[in-house]
Design an enzyme around this catalytic site. Structure first.
Site, PDB file in Angstrom:
ATOM      1  N   ASP A  37      54.398  33.109   3.313  1.00  0.00           N
ATOM      2  CA  ASP A  37      53.867  32.406   2.150  1.00  0.00           C
ATOM      3  C   ASP A  37      52.348  32.468   2.265  1.00  0.00           C
ATOM      4  OD1 ASP A  37      52.729  30.531   0.485  1.00  0.00           O
ATOM      5  OD2 ASP A  37      54.163  28.942   0.951  1.00  0.00           O
ATOM      6  N   CYS A  50      52.804  18.288  -1.646  1.00  0.00           N
ATOM      7  CA  CYS A  50      54.063  19.048  -1.695  1.00  0.00           C
ATOM      8  C   CYS A  50      54.484  19.480  -0.298  1.00  0.00           C
ATOM      9  CB  CYS A  50      53.973  20.255  -2.622  1.00  0.00           C
ATOM     10  SG  CYS A  50      53.612  19.808  -4.312  1.00  0.00           S
TER      11      CYS A  50
HETATM   12  N1  7TS Z   1      52.784  27.638  -0.727  1.00  0.00           N
HETATM   13  C1  7TS Z   1      51.670  27.013  -0.324  1.00  0.00           C
HETATM   14  C2  7TS Z   1      51.268  27.102   1.117  1.00  0.00           C
HETATM   15  C3  7TS Z   1      50.900  26.308  -1.255  1.00  0.00           C
HETATM   16  O1  7TS Z   1      49.793  25.716  -0.845  1.00  0.00           O
HETATM   17  C4  7TS Z   1      51.320  26.259  -2.606  1.00  0.00           C
HETATM   18  C5  7TS Z   1      50.553  25.460  -3.627  1.00  0.00           C
HETATM   19  C6  7TS Z   1      52.463  26.949  -2.966  1.00  0.00           C
HETATM   20  C7  7TS Z   1      53.166  27.624  -2.010  1.00  0.00           C
HETATM   21  C8  7TS Z   1      52.922  27.016  -4.384  1.00  0.00           C
HETATM   22  O2  7TS Z   1      52.058  27.778  -5.136  1.00  0.00           O
HETATM   23  P1  7TS Z   1      52.233  27.893  -6.723  1.00  0.00           P
HETATM   24  O3  7TS Z   1      51.046  28.633  -7.176  1.00  0.00           O
HETATM   25  O4  7TS Z   1      53.508  28.619  -6.961  1.00  0.00           O
HETATM   26  O5  7TS Z   1      52.287  26.480  -7.231  1.00  0.00           O
HETATM   27  N2  7TS Z   1      49.837  24.394  -3.086  1.00  0.00           N
HETATM   28  C9  7TS Z   1      49.282  23.361  -3.768  1.00  0.00           C
HETATM   29  C10 7TS Z   1      48.497  22.398  -3.148  1.00  0.00           C
HETATM   30  O6  7TS Z   1      48.241  22.370  -1.944  1.00  0.00           O
HETATM   31  N3  7TS Z   1      48.115  21.514  -4.058  1.00  0.00           N
HETATM   32  O7  7TS Z   1      48.582  21.884  -5.250  1.00  0.00           O
HETATM   33  C11 7TS Z   1      49.318  23.031  -5.075  1.00  0.00           C
END
Ligand code: 7TS
Length: 416
Positions: free
Chosen positions: A210, A374
């Site tokens: 990720d 999250c």
């Molecule tokens: N994985 C990690 C490590 C993340 O920080 C996030 C989003 C996601 C997956 C998901 O990403 P998305 O673009 O699909 O939403 N992190 C955060 C955060 O730390 N605060 O808001 C979103």
């Protein structure tokens, strides 16, 4: 590198020019200059990205891959050029390995449902870590429920680092996939992904990384890493929302069934049977985020024009500066103190709830995120309800760190 060469890089970092590229930074919030420190949630956009989006909509917009008319050809050319741009950015072996998705969340769900659902059985295991974002937990829980497979979780220590011996012990002949964050959004920890991949590969277990947090802050070379899947989002990389990338090794993607059905992902459809399209279109059902892909290409150009050495040095300096200042504040506890960290500072104050910290900081014009980020299991592990999190980016300055720290001092004084 000599000290003087290093100092040269540090002093020559074009901070003012970079800040000038980001229109949203130049505004007042509650009568104070905005200090934007919520970059881990999403980063602001440079005018190069905003202009690329606007220009595309002004001149080139049409649907892709289907028209014979000029605009459709032009739009298709730009959309596919963005794919080539992403391929070069993460050094994928070929463009077929770059699947455009909505973001990291969709990329991981795609792998869980396509790779996982079709092949997992009762007794099989997926191995993640205790520091994952919900989007690298819940898709695996869902596929485990669907297939009878089991989710295993490698523990972390009090610094917020993965305990490698425990991770190694949890790898077994039943492990079908390892899914690990490259960099933690709640703690900042950068995982030893090279070691994780070589341990997993020694047992022929594929690895998904990720990369949502890593991609904006460090250079990623998927061939050098030899990871099997890599997921990231455009919006944290100074690009648009609604666009992200799933990288997958070609032979894995070839063998995987499509996840979503619809237009674009097919070659031939009859009511009896459907023949699927080739990679990467097999995984891109429906009209994609065309302008957003073009915007992502512009964001990548922008980041690379600054250069990784300058970016990593600048953000490393900011983190070191902020960490030292935070450590001097009585009653402030840092959550996440890994030896290898990205520019994220999660913290709690003795007398003030993190949500109140966030609200009060906003009165000083300082934008941070307060909450569980999250990553509720991370909060449980550290026995905190939430943290306040300042996350830094290419455009942040030491002066902004000073403003943050002064505001925190005021909050502590106010709460006595
Ligand atoms: N994985 C990690 C490590 C993340 O920080 C996030 C989003 C996601 C997956 C998901 O990403 P998305 O673009 O699909 O939403 N992190 C955060 C955060 O730390 N605060 O808001 C979103």
């Amino acid at each position: 590198m000599t000290q003087s060469a290093l100092t040269e890089i540090q002093t020559s970092y074009p901070l003012d020019a970079i800040r000038a590229d980001f229109p949203a930074l130049h505004q007042q919030v509650r009568g104070k200059p905005l200090v934007y420190l919520d970059n881990a949630a999403s980063a602001q956009k440079p005018k190069q990205v905003i202009d690329a989006l606007a220009d595309f909509y002004r001149h080139d917009f049409a649907n892709v891959h289907r028209g014979v008319h000029t605009l459709s050809e032009r739009a298709t050319g730009k959309y596919e050029a963005a794919r080539d741009r992403v391929q070069r950015f993460i050094n994928a072996a070929c463009r077929e390995e770059i699947v455009f998705v909505r973001g990291t969340t969709e990329a991981i769900n795609l792998v869980a449902q396509s790779y996982g659902r079709g092949s997992l059985q009762s007794g099989d295991e997926i191995l993640i870590t205790a520091m994952e974002h919900h989007s690298n937990i819940v898709p695996w829980q869902m596929v485990c429920q669907q297939t009878g497979a089991t989710l295993k979780v490698a523990p972390i220590n009090q610094q917020g680092e993965l305990i490698m011996e425990a991770f190694e012990r949890l790898l077994s002949t039943r492990t079908r996939l390892v899914a690990v964050t490259h960099m933690s959004n709640a703690l900042g920890t950068i995982n030893p992904v090279e070691d994780i991949i070589s341990l997993a590969h020694a047992q022929n277990i594929p690895v998904l990384l990720d990369g949502a947090q890593a991609v904006p802050h460090l250079p990623v070379d998927v061939q050098a890493l030899d990871c099997d899947f890599y997921a990231f989002s455009g919006h944290k990389l100074y690009g648009p929302t609604g666009i992200g990338v799933l990288y997958g090794k070609r032979e894995l993607l070839e063998a995987m069934p499509p996840w979503q059905g619809g237009g674009e992902m097919i070659r031939k459809v009859t009511f009896e049977a459907t023949e699927y399209n080739v990679l990467p279109y097999k995984f891109e059902a429906g009209t994609p985020a065309i302008a957003e892909a073009v915007g992502l290409g512009a964001a990548i150009d922008y980041v690379e024009s600054i250069g990784w050495q300058a970016i990593t040095q600048h953000e490393h300096d900011l983190l070191a500066y902020a960490t030292a200042k935070a450590s001097d504040i009585d009653g402030l506890r840092l959550v996440g103190t890994a030896a290898r960290k990205g520019a994220i500072l999660s913290f709690i104050l003795k007398q003030v709830h993190p949500h109140d910290i966030g609200t009060f900081l906003d009165h000083y014009g300082v934008a941070v995120r307060a909450g569980h980020h999250c990553a509720m299991p991370v909060m449980d592990f550290f026995q905190v309800p939430a943290t306040a999190r300042a996350s830094f980016a290419i455009y942040n300055s030491k002066e902004e760190v000073d403003i943050l720290m002064e505001a925190i001092q005021h909050i502590i004084e106010a709460f006595g």
